[in-house]
Design a protein around this motif. Structure first.
Motif, PDB file in Angstrom:
ATOM      1  N   GLU A 127       0.836  -1.207   0.000  1.00  0.00           N
ATOM      2  CA  GLU A 127       0.000   0.000   0.000  1.00  0.00           C
ATOM      3  C   GLU A 127       0.869   1.255   0.000  1.00  0.00           C
ATOM      4  OE1 GLU A 127      -0.437  -0.250   4.818  1.00  0.00           O
ATOM      5  OE2 GLU A 127      -2.192  -0.539   3.584  1.00  0.00           O
ATOM      6  N   GLN A 131      -2.025   5.398   2.629  1.00  0.00           N
ATOM      7  CA  GLN A 131      -2.959   4.347   3.031  1.00  0.00           C
ATOM      8  C   GLN A 131      -2.507   3.693   4.340  1.00  0.00           C
ATOM      9  OE1 GLN A 131      -2.673   2.024  -0.554  1.00  0.00           O
ATOM     10  NE2 GLN A 131      -4.787   2.504  -1.126  1.00  0.00           N
ATOM     11  N   GLY A 132      -1.219   3.439   4.462  1.00  0.00           N
ATOM     12  CA  GLY A 132      -0.693   2.846   5.683  1.00  0.00           C
ATOM     13  C   GLY A 132      -0.901   3.748   6.884  1.00  0.00           C
ATOM     14  N   ARG A 135      -4.592   3.711   7.801  1.00  0.00           N
ATOM     15  CA  ARG A 135      -4.945   2.450   8.450  1.00  0.00           C
ATOM     16  C   ARG A 135      -4.427   2.424   9.880  1.00  0.00           C
ATOM     17  NH1 ARG A 135      -2.479  -2.633   8.229  1.00  0.00           N
ATOM     18  NH2 ARG A 135      -1.120  -1.924   6.574  1.00  0.00           N
ATOM     19  N   ARG A 136      -3.209   2.935  10.086  1.00  0.00           N
ATOM     20  CA  ARG A 136      -2.623   2.981  11.436  1.00  0.00           C
ATOM     21  C   ARG A 136      -3.407   3.938  12.328  1.00  0.00           C
ATOM     22  NH1 ARG A 136      -0.603   0.644  15.500  1.00  0.00           N
ATOM     23  NH2 ARG A 136       0.832   1.864  16.712  1.00  0.00           N
ATOM     24  N   MET A 139      -7.552   2.416  12.219  1.00  0.00           N
ATOM     25  CA  MET A 139      -7.848   1.014  12.501  1.00  0.00           C
ATOM     26  C   MET A 139      -6.883   0.404  13.504  1.00  0.00           C
ATOM     27  SD  MET A 139      -8.832  -0.189   8.652  1.00  0.00           S
ATOM     28  CE  MET A 139      -9.250  -1.838   9.156  1.00  0.00           C
ATOM     29  N   THR A 141      -3.948  -0.772  13.050  1.00  0.00           N
ATOM     30  CA  THR A 141      -3.238  -1.928  12.516  1.00  0.00           C
ATOM     31  C   THR A 141      -2.141  -1.437  11.579  1.00  0.00           C
ATOM     32  OG1 THR A 141      -4.715  -2.150  10.610  1.00  0.00           O
ATOM     33  CG2 THR A 141      -5.291  -3.398  12.593  1.00  0.00           C
ATOM     34  N   GLY A 142      -1.230  -2.313  11.251  1.00  0.00           N
ATOM     35  CA  GLY A 142      -0.152  -1.953  10.336  1.00  0.00           C
ATOM     36  C   GLY A 142       1.115  -1.575  11.077  1.00  0.00           C
TER      37      GLY A 142
END
Length: 168
Positions: A127, A131-132, A135-136, A139, A141-142
């Protein structure tokens, strides 16, 4: 006036997101590395791999794939408080939570079991950086590899005994 209000709202939103991200990272980098249950078959497998001189793991979070070098280490996120490590396909599987803490604890347990420093290899994310980051932020995560490295750094001050984390 409308532009200033929009700018202020945007700055406040970004500031709040960054603050939550920092708090989330601090929480995920605490290192409560506790007990890990290693199946006897896993102990046999890692002792066999240790005879080669170095133990390499290819970490696959939630997406098992074909491993060409090293043992696969596949993580399955659950609500189990004590990570359980077992034989799975081409390597070992881990049930535990959250992924970064669980992987760090498993690497330390393998180091303690074999007396050798394990190496964990993570694939480069597919990604974009934006996007990373999103997401971090939203969400939680990552960025598993950097989080694991930081957890290990805090848990083991001696860099020669610390499991090695590779990215890419």
């Amino acid at each position: 006036m409308h532009f200033a209000l929009t700018l202020l709202l945007a700055v406040a939103t970004v500031g709040t997101a960054l603050a939550l991200s920092v708090l989330g990272m601090r929480r995920s980098w605490t290192c409560p590395l506790g007990r890990v249950e290693l199946d006897p078959a896993v102990c046999d497998l890692i002792h066999g791999a240790a005879r080669d001189g170095v133990i390499h793991f290819v970490v696959q979070e939630f997406r098992p794939s074909t491993v060409t070098t090293g043992l696969a280490l596949t993580v399955h996120a659950t609500r189990i408080t004590v990570p359980h490590v077992y034989i799975e396909g081409h390597g070992i599987g881990v049930y535990g939570r959250p992924a970064a803490d669980t992987i760090a604890a498993v690497l330390m347990a393998i180091r303690d079991e074999t007396g050798m420093t394990p190496h964990a290899h993570f694939p480069w994310p597919e990604e974009s950086m934006a996007q990373g980051m999103l997401r971090r932020l939203f969400m939680r995560t990552g960025d598993t590899a950097p989080a694991i490295r930081e957890i290990l750094r805090r848990a083991e001050s001696n860099s020669r005994r610390r499991p090695v984390v590779h990215m890419g």
